[in-house]
Design a protein around this motif. Sequence first.
Motif, mmCIF file in Angstrom:
data_model
loop_
_atom_site.group_PDB
_atom_site.id
_atom_site.type_symbol
_atom_site.label_atom_id
_atom_site.label_comp_id
_atom_site.label_asym_id
_atom_site.label_seq_id
_atom_site.Cartn_x
_atom_site.Cartn_y
_atom_site.Cartn_z
ATOM 1 N N LYS A 285 -33.502 12.855 16.040
ATOM 2 C CA LYS A 285 -33.764 11.519 16.551
ATOM 3 C C LYS A 285 -35.142 11.130 16.022
ATOM 4 N N TYR A 305 -30.505 8.194 14.824
ATOM 5 C CA TYR A 305 -29.852 9.394 15.356
ATOM 6 C C TYR A 305 -28.926 9.946 14.272
ATOM 7 N N LYS A 312 -27.048 9.456 20.631
ATOM 8 C CA LYS A 312 -27.186 9.664 22.065
ATOM 9 C C LYS A 312 -27.018 8.318 22.768
#
Length: 482
Positions: A285, A305, A312
């Motif tokens: 991330k 991501y 997420k």
Amino acid sequence: MCAYNKERRDFVKKSSLGLLGMAIAPSLLGQIGPKNRLRTAHIGVGGMGNEDLKAIASHSLVDVTALCDVDSNNLAAAKKMHPKAKVFSDYRVMLKEISDEIDAVIVSTPDHTHAPASMMAMEMGKPVYCQKPLTHHVSEARAMKKMAEDKNLITQMGIQVHSFYDYKLATLLIQSGIIGKVHTVRAWSPKNWGYDGPKPQGSDAVPDTLDWNLWLGTAKERPYKKDIYHPGNWRKLMDFGCGTLGDMGVHIFDTPYNALKLDVPRTIRTECREPNGFGFPENNKVTYEFPGTEHTAETLTWVWYDGPGAPKMHEDLKLPGAVDTSMVKDNQGNEKSVKDKMSLETKETKEGKLPEQGAMFIGEKGRLLLPHFMELPKKIVDGKYVDISAEIAEVEKANNMGKPIRNYSTEGAKHYHQFVDACLGKADCSAPFSYASRLTETILLGVIAGRFPNKTLHWDNNTAQFKEEKANEYLESPYRDF
């Protein structure tokens, strides 16, 4: 002294102009042969290089003149398609021996060889089409931009979806203010170009068809291991690739980056496992903070991501019709084949579920979802989709866009043909190195941040240095003589 100036001098010193003792007369630099046709030389003709070769060769005014690859199987397959082309295993030898027989160079090697091969070709005054990401190191990206500018060369980075209808449309819609000023972008890909396993031990016999020394090129020498480096899996490894961020991130970042007219970020933070010195983390991330532009708030936050299970869940990504936050859990978490991961294809978006890959713009007046790829952007306001057909029609008409063609085999070649036409004086490139270098630098800063998990790095665009001294060690790498 800026790092990229030092790197450029090193390039000139290390390039084949130095290695091979060549001298190029200034009057010969920047010239192209007869304007009615383009003679091309291709460095790397396996995998994506084969696709690049086919796309460039599909232009009616191209003559494929030379082919180069370190794998004789790749070379034989390409030679079968272009029997008149001369073949080489070493790009330095090729460029030295037939410089006066070629007009442009296409570079489709693993990432670590993009800059060395491209810089040599540009030093000779050749236009270059180079696959994404433009380079393996930030210093190389700045050096390539400067070289292209100094020699006034036609250049194009291989982000073929840059020329697709849906991405042009999304760019124009954002710039028209369809969701107001944008304060956040969230982008994702569940592809896994990472490796969390141990470093391989021992060595295997090098195949007779592979020149391992030339494959390594400027990278550090090491033993050959079957299925670890060649073909394909080099993207997972720090010394050769740039991970999922450097692969799919370049494609998916491109439209928001272009639409919002961004430069490089001020801060970068990556959440991932601790570095192992060999492979990139499988899940990442990355959070960037950019200075504002005319299309953004005072500061833009960009969150990326990647890896199995990405993205997420976040409130910004919740779609109309979504039942719960489990909607993203089936996004291809299982390991894919190299062929699947190299493909740009993505699953069709289902109601209430995020596209497998894509980006979400979050602005003052709603959100704009841009699936990757070949799907129209969708506007969301107060948890509901909003009909934007009138806005789309207006943008299409104002920009003579026509209607979308959902055929990758025909649309994919447009970006390549644009480069050919530019070399022949008939068009301009939409992803020249002046643009591609900044996009690549942004991507690579996120890759570097992965070496310092959960730590915010501060980037100075003017000096091309991090505030954090340790991170500056990864802006460049010494070249091996080979």
